[in-house]
Design a protein around this motif. Structure first.
Motif, mmCIF file in Angstrom:
data_model
loop_
_atom_site.group_PDB
_atom_site.id
_atom_site.type_symbol
_atom_site.label_atom_id
_atom_site.label_comp_id
_atom_site.label_asym_id
_atom_site.label_seq_id
_atom_site.Cartn_x
_atom_site.Cartn_y
_atom_site.Cartn_z
ATOM 1 N N LEU A 38 0.814 -1.208 0.000
ATOM 2 C CA LEU A 38 0.000 0.000 0.000
ATOM 3 C C LEU A 38 0.849 1.260 0.000
ATOM 4 O O LEU A 38 0.451 2.284 -0.536
ATOM 5 N N ASP A 39 2.020 1.202 0.599
ATOM 6 C CA ASP A 39 2.878 2.377 0.723
ATOM 7 C C ASP A 39 4.123 2.286 -0.158
ATOM 8 O O ASP A 39 5.162 2.847 0.173
ATOM 9 N N ASP A 40 4.015 1.605 -1.297
ATOM 10 C CA ASP A 40 5.195 1.402 -2.140
ATOM 11 C C ASP A 40 5.805 2.705 -2.622
ATOM 12 O O ASP A 40 7.029 2.860 -2.631
ATOM 13 N N GLU A 41 4.982 3.682 -2.973
ATOM 14 C CA GLU A 41 5.521 4.955 -3.452
ATOM 15 C C GLU A 41 6.273 5.685 -2.345
ATOM 16 O O GLU A 41 7.380 6.192 -2.552
ATOM 17 N N LEU A 42 5.688 5.740 -1.154
ATOM 18 C CA LEU A 42 6.341 6.413 -0.026
ATOM 19 C C LEU A 42 7.656 5.729 0.331
ATOM 20 O O LEU A 42 8.676 6.396 0.555
ATOM 21 N N ALA A 43 7.654 4.413 0.357
ATOM 22 C CA ALA A 43 8.876 3.671 0.680
ATOM 23 C C ALA A 43 9.964 3.961 -0.352
ATOM 24 O O ALA A 43 11.130 4.170 0.009
ATOM 25 N N LEU A 44 9.592 4.008 -1.631
ATOM 26 C CA LEU A 44 10.569 4.317 -2.667
ATOM 27 C C LEU A 44 11.103 5.737 -2.501
ATOM 28 O O LEU A 44 12.313 5.974 -2.589
ATOM 29 N N LEU A 45 10.230 6.683 -2.229
ATOM 30 C CA LEU A 45 10.669 8.076 -2.055
ATOM 31 C C LEU A 45 11.669 8.209 -0.921
ATOM 32 O O LEU A 45 12.668 8.923 -1.047
ATOM 33 N N GLU A 46 11.425 7.528 0.172
ATOM 34 C CA GLU A 46 12.338 7.601 1.314
ATOM 35 C C GLU A 46 13.707 7.010 0.969
ATOM 36 O O GLU A 46 14.741 7.573 1.314
ATOM 37 N N LEU A 47 13.708 5.888 0.271
ATOM 38 C CA LEU A 47 14.981 5.281 -0.144
ATOM 39 C C LEU A 47 15.734 6.185 -1.115
ATOM 40 O O LEU A 47 16.944 6.395 -0.976
ATOM 41 N N LEU A 48 15.008 6.737 -2.080
ATOM 42 C CA LEU A 48 15.646 7.596 -3.067
ATOM 43 C C LEU A 48 16.175 8.880 -2.443
ATOM 44 O O LEU A 48 17.249 9.359 -2.817
ATOM 45 N N ASP A 49 15.443 9.435 -1.501
ATOM 46 C CA ASP A 49 15.923 10.658 -0.862
ATOM 47 C C ASP A 49 17.248 10.409 -0.151
ATOM 48 O O ASP A 49 18.165 11.226 -0.230
ATOM 49 N N GLY A 50 17.366 9.280 0.528
ATOM 50 C CA GLY A 50 18.637 8.952 1.174
ATOM 51 C C GLY A 50 19.766 8.835 0.169
ATOM 52 O O GLY A 50 20.874 9.337 0.390
ATOM 53 N N TYR A 51 19.486 8.202 -0.952
ATOM 54 C CA TYR A 51 20.503 8.031 -2.001
ATOM 55 C C TYR A 51 20.910 9.383 -2.589
ATOM 56 O O TYR A 51 22.096 9.706 -2.677
ATOM 57 N N PHE A 52 19.920 10.182 -2.993
ATOM 58 C CA PHE A 52 20.232 11.443 -3.658
ATOM 59 C C PHE A 52 20.791 12.484 -2.685
ATOM 60 O O PHE A 52 21.532 13.375 -3.096
ATOM 61 N N LYS A 53 20.476 12.356 -1.417
ATOM 62 C CA LYS A 53 21.091 13.228 -0.411
ATOM 63 C C LYS A 53 22.599 12.970 -0.377
ATOM 64 O O LYS A 53 23.394 13.911 -0.360
ATOM 65 N N LYS A 54 22.985 11.705 -0.385
ATOM 66 C CA LYS A 54 24.412 11.352 -0.405
ATOM 67 C C LYS A 54 25.078 11.811 -1.694
ATOM 68 O O LYS A 54 26.226 12.236 -1.694
ATOM 69 N N GLU A 55 24.363 11.709 -2.803
ATOM 70 C CA GLU A 55 24.900 12.092 -4.106
ATOM 71 C C GLU A 55 24.848 13.603 -4.329
ATOM 72 O O GLU A 55 25.451 14.101 -5.278
ATOM 73 N N ARG A 56 24.073 14.315 -3.496
ATOM 74 C CA ARG A 56 23.876 15.765 -3.626
ATOM 75 C C ARG A 56 23.274 16.118 -4.989
ATOM 76 O O ARG A 56 23.657 17.076 -5.644
#
Length: 168
Positions: A38-56
């Protein structure tokens, strides 16, 4: 029609978003995520934010079907989710976004495994990375993060949602 001058959720313009991601196409390639959640989009957004935060770097993730009356754009740090409204779907929105970039499309990477979306993005000058290829890069970066105190498999999305909500 989507174009390079459109602002997302009143925030950054798409010209500041070097990654355009086909969200529902990426989810099945991420270990621990499933389109049946049910929360697949939210879970993906959280994972991606962590990745792109590291990548700036910044990214826009495109999803089909905004909820009636719901927000069309949601921003999570370095990642903005764009939920399309009928009659447009995410594939069309990505193609329109790349087309609207004009010559600057060469500065963007489209993450998808949809051949039509990828071929269109390449014809318009953007780079394309397969969803499986990006998921592999993401899993390598996730594996280098802090070790969890949790016992058991890391695919428990509820656990990760709690972890990421605590960092917001």
């Amino acid at each position: 029609m989507w174009n390079a001058d459109v602002r997302i959720a009143g925030a950054r313009s798409i010209t500041k978003m070097p990654f355009l991601i086909d969200g529902h196409n990426l989810i099945p390639h991420i270990h621990g995520l499933s389109l049946s959640q049910l929360d697949d989009e939210l879970a993906l957004l959280e994972l991606l934010d962590g990745y792109f935060k590291k990548e700036r770097k910044n990214a826009v993730v495109f999803f089909d079907r905004a909820a009636p009356g719901g927000e069309q754009d949601i921003r999570r740090g370095f990642v903005t989710a764009h939920f399309t409204r009928l009659p447009l779907n995410a594939d069309q929105a990505i193609r329109n976004a790349v087309r609207g970039l004009g010559r600057s499309a060469a500065n963007f990477t489209v993450i998808t495994s949809d051949n039509e979306v990828g071929d269109s993005a390449q014809r318009l000058g953007a780079r394309v990375l397969s969803s499986a290829g990006f998921a592999q890069k993401l899993s390598v970066v996730r594996g280098k993060g802090k070790k969890s105190n949790r016992q058991g498999p890391v695919e428990d999305v509820d656990y990760w949602l709690k972890v990421f909500k605590g960092k917001s």
